[in-house]
Scaffold this active site. Sequence first.
Site, mmCIF file in Angstrom:
data_model
loop_
_atom_site.group_PDB
_atom_site.id
_atom_site.type_symbol
_atom_site.label_atom_id
_atom_site.label_comp_id
_atom_site.label_asym_id
_atom_site.label_seq_id
_atom_site.Cartn_x
_atom_site.Cartn_y
_atom_site.Cartn_z
ATOM 1 N N LEU A 88 45.772 45.663 40.406
ATOM 2 C CA LEU A 88 44.831 46.203 39.410
ATOM 3 C C LEU A 88 43.620 45.303 38.581
ATOM 4 O O LEU A 88 43.290 44.858 39.224
ATOM 5 C CB LEU A 88 45.611 46.541 38.290
ATOM 6 C CG LEU A 88 45.738 45.316 37.222
ATOM 7 C CD1 LEU A 88 45.040 44.984 35.860
ATOM 8 C CD2 LEU A 88 46.906 45.278 36.298
ATOM 9 N N GLU A 143 40.921 45.422 36.215
ATOM 10 C CA GLU A 143 40.450 44.912 34.764
ATOM 11 C C GLU A 143 39.827 46.830 34.035
ATOM 12 O O GLU A 143 38.386 47.205 35.341
ATOM 13 C CB GLU A 143 39.670 43.681 33.994
ATOM 14 C CG GLU A 143 40.879 42.531 34.073
ATOM 15 C CD GLU A 143 40.356 41.389 33.626
ATOM 16 O OE1 GLU A 143 39.041 42.415 32.350
ATOM 17 O OE2 GLU A 143 40.771 40.735 33.869
ATOM 18 N N LYS A 187 32.519 43.223 32.754
ATOM 19 C CA LYS A 187 32.558 43.884 33.982
ATOM 20 C C LYS A 187 32.406 45.428 33.158
ATOM 21 O O LYS A 187 32.697 44.562 31.306
ATOM 22 C CB LYS A 187 33.230 44.391 34.754
ATOM 23 C CG LYS A 187 34.799 44.725 34.530
ATOM 24 C CD LYS A 187 35.321 44.436 35.198
ATOM 25 C CE LYS A 187 35.758 46.007 35.650
ATOM 26 N NZ LYS A 187 36.971 46.182 36.981
ATOM 27 N N ARG A 190 35.888 35.511 30.154
ATOM 28 C CA ARG A 190 36.349 34.996 30.946
ATOM 29 C C ARG A 190 35.653 34.570 32.166
ATOM 30 O O ARG A 190 34.921 36.426 32.405
ATOM 31 C CB ARG A 190 37.645 35.009 31.505
ATOM 32 C CG ARG A 190 38.267 34.597 30.938
ATOM 33 C CD ARG A 190 39.907 34.499 31.354
ATOM 34 N NE ARG A 190 40.041 36.640 31.560
ATOM 35 C CZ ARG A 190 41.439 36.863 32.103
ATOM 36 N NH1 ARG A 190 42.272 36.006 33.033
ATOM 37 N NH2 ARG A 190 41.235 37.831 32.298
ATOM 38 N N LYS A 244 46.551 39.372 48.828
ATOM 39 C CA LYS A 244 46.265 39.431 47.463
ATOM 40 C C LYS A 244 45.115 38.185 47.227
ATOM 41 O O LYS A 244 44.097 39.096 46.950
ATOM 42 C CB LYS A 244 47.063 38.923 46.375
ATOM 43 C CG LYS A 244 46.176 38.777 45.282
ATOM 44 C CD LYS A 244 45.868 40.017 44.795
ATOM 45 C CE LYS A 244 45.546 39.365 43.664
ATOM 46 N NZ LYS A 244 44.639 40.733 42.738
ATOM 47 N N THR A 288 48.852 35.768 40.681
ATOM 48 C CA THR A 288 48.080 35.394 42.384
ATOM 49 C C THR A 288 48.746 33.599 42.233
ATOM 50 O O THR A 288 47.827 33.877 41.874
ATOM 51 C CB THR A 288 46.468 36.080 41.972
ATOM 52 O OG1 THR A 288 46.882 37.293 41.802
ATOM 53 C CG2 THR A 288 45.986 35.455 42.993
ATOM 54 N N CYS A 319 39.110 36.892 37.507
ATOM 55 C CA CYS A 319 40.155 36.192 39.017
ATOM 56 C C CYS A 319 39.167 36.426 40.211
ATOM 57 O O CYS A 319 39.393 34.794 41.027
ATOM 58 C CB CYS A 319 40.409 37.879 39.338
ATOM 59 S SG CYS A 319 42.149 38.925 37.946
ATOM 60 N N LEU A 354 28.557 46.684 46.397
ATOM 61 C CA LEU A 354 27.927 46.571 47.016
ATOM 62 C C LEU A 354 26.803 47.215 46.001
ATOM 63 O O LEU A 354 25.644 47.361 46.059
ATOM 64 C CB LEU A 354 27.151 47.723 48.255
ATOM 65 C CG LEU A 354 27.711 47.779 49.508
ATOM 66 C CD1 LEU A 354 26.807 48.092 51.030
ATOM 67 C CD2 LEU A 354 27.788 45.889 49.771
HETATM 68 C C1 UGA Z 1 39.730 42.143 40.844
HETATM 69 C C2 UGA Z 1 39.814 42.559 41.476
HETATM 70 O O1 UGA Z 1 38.930 43.918 42.244
HETATM 71 C C3 UGA Z 1 41.054 43.954 41.452
HETATM 72 O O2 UGA Z 1 41.781 44.705 42.756
HETATM 73 C C4 UGA Z 1 42.082 42.442 41.480
HETATM 74 O O3 UGA Z 1 43.186 42.986 41.138
HETATM 75 C C5 UGA Z 1 41.762 41.541 39.803
HETATM 76 O O4 UGA Z 1 40.414 41.046 40.667
HETATM 77 C C6 UGA Z 1 42.578 40.563 40.604
HETATM 78 O O5 UGA Z 1 42.801 40.164 41.190
HETATM 79 O O6 UGA Z 1 43.431 40.460 39.099
HETATM 80 P P1 UGA Z 1 38.060 42.727 38.418
HETATM 81 O O7 UGA Z 1 38.089 41.511 38.561
HETATM 82 O O8 UGA Z 1 38.758 43.614 36.950
HETATM 83 O O9 UGA Z 1 39.475 42.997 40.222
HETATM 84 O O10 UGA Z 1 37.378 43.137 38.461
HETATM 85 P P2 UGA Z 1 35.987 43.731 39.483
HETATM 86 O O11 UGA Z 1 36.165 45.003 39.946
HETATM 87 O O12 UGA Z 1 36.350 43.474 41.094
HETATM 88 O O13 UGA Z 1 34.986 43.304 39.136
HETATM 89 C C7 UGA Z 1 34.584 41.656 39.572
HETATM 90 C C8 UGA Z 1 33.039 41.313 38.698
HETATM 91 O O14 UGA Z 1 31.686 41.277 40.509
HETATM 92 C C9 UGA Z 1 32.709 41.488 38.306
HETATM 93 O O15 UGA Z 1 31.907 41.442 37.708
HETATM 94 C C10 UGA Z 1 31.520 42.627 38.042
HETATM 95 O O16 UGA Z 1 30.503 43.397 37.916
HETATM 96 C C11 UGA Z 1 30.953 42.359 39.608
HETATM 97 N N1 UGA Z 1 30.949 43.732 40.705
HETATM 98 C C12 UGA Z 1 31.295 44.264 40.966
HETATM 99 C C13 UGA Z 1 29.084 43.707 40.913
HETATM 100 O O17 UGA Z 1 28.955 42.589 40.849
HETATM 101 N N2 UGA Z 1 29.499 45.149 42.340
HETATM 102 C C14 UGA Z 1 30.253 45.353 42.747
HETATM 103 O O18 UGA Z 1 29.878 45.861 43.474
HETATM 104 C C15 UGA Z 1 30.981 45.301 42.480
#
Ligand code: UGA
Length: 436
Positions: free
Chosen positions: A148, A150, A322, A329, A204, A121, A260, A250
């Site tokens: 992707l 995690e 998550k 991190r 991205k 990124t 990320c 949401l």
């Molecule tokens: C995120 C993006 O979703 C991916 O598409 C992207 O490829 C990735 O970053 C990256 O740039 O490499 P990720 O960091 O694995 O993926 O996690 P997410 O599922 O996006 O969750 C991020 C954070 O948001 C977590 O702390 C999660 O708990 C929080 N979250 C997510 C919420 O608080 N509420 C939600 O409704 C969804």
Amino acid sequence: MKLAVIGCGYLGAVHSAAMASVGHETVGIDIDEPRIALLASGKAPFYEPGFDELLREQTGGGLLRFSTDPAAAAGASVIFLAVGTPQTEGSNAADLRYVDAAVESLLPHIDANTLIVGKSTVPVGTAARLAEKIAHTGAKLLWNPEFLREGFAVQDTLDPDRLVYGIADGDTASVEKLDDVYSSIIEKGTARIITDYPTAELVKVSANAFLATKISFINAMAEIAEQVGADVTELADAIGVDNRIGRRFLNSGLGFGGGCLPKDIRAFQARAIEVGAGESLRFLEEVDRVNLRRRERGYDLAAREADATSTKRVAVLGLSFKPNSDDVRDSAPLDIAARLHATGYSVTAYDPKARETARRLHPGLDVRDSLADAVAQADVILIGTEWSEFRELDPSSLETPAAVVIDGRNTLDREHWRAAGFKVVSLGRRTLEVEA
Ligand code: UGA
């Protein structure tokens, strides 16, 4: 095909094994010797569902190997760049030193038959700069951002929502070459968008900015709901039914963390300022602020509930950023646990997979090896990550003196917990007092 992947973090390690699994002879390269030694022995250096098995299979299968030597990329027809782009210390901008070092290290080993595919990124404009850097070798560059998540890394790599190719003007040869690499994905009918470098780079970061904004939007609604006695989960359910809005992302709670979203929205703002469009992304500053306020709120609620007891003992359940990950991190619950500990509360913490990573980051924190142990002497339980182990917990069978649970992810069956004798405190929802 012969492939190389530079950088063996979450992205590169999974990409290497996934490419071997679809029949390519792949070498994963990283400067981190212990990490490469682990990977080469078929052991995953991090927890990611399905990755252990895939790695074991592929390292045993003869198509996948790992090396610390950039020269191992020589002879590869496609070389993927998958190194990290962390936040620069003391600034919001992305630190590109690993990307630049990776490209420099490849220069002696590439030629007109090489296609370099950028997956990291990066700030918009990076691909064009790197293309210039490699131009004298005759090698080509294509930007293919990675989406992707995690916890779903293997699935997202082998079966992504879409493929985005950013190419230099008219470079159809590179498109065909990458199509050959991804033929098993393309055969599934996966959407493929071919565009220029800056658009691919922006796809991205704008996708991550959108997701972060969606989360902070609902968390801002949680702040309002707290003021007026409304319920943010019911609100999300109701607005999410509208297809134009959608219910996913949401989920209100402690906000987003990880390697990320937080650093990407900051780097995006920093880059926007550099290109003279700072105003356009000013709102991301607010997205970041809302997000950090939810951590404050989580800390305040835990402190408030613990202050009402004489022993002030808090059990934090969930330390990863998550579920289904051991990544800590920029993790909201780990931050809160560390702050509670630093401000005099007695904290015991537990996570199904992130105990070691949490201990490494915060050696002073009392991380227990079982949930039962973590809650055995707690006055307040804080749910920090919505692991299924916590969601499926039977509160009536918990052996704990705690009478309060704080649902940091709005993930519990609240009535169930109340019926088991707990006061249930939530973010953006009314508190459920114990039934008389
Ligand atoms: C995120 C993006 O979703 C991916 O598409 C992207 O490829 C990735 O970053 C990256 O740039 O490499 P990720 O960091 O694995 O993926 O996690 P997410 O599922 O996006 O969750 C991020 C954070 O948001 C977590 O702390 C999660 O708990 C929080 N979250 C997510 C919420 O608080 N509420 C939600 O409704 C969804």
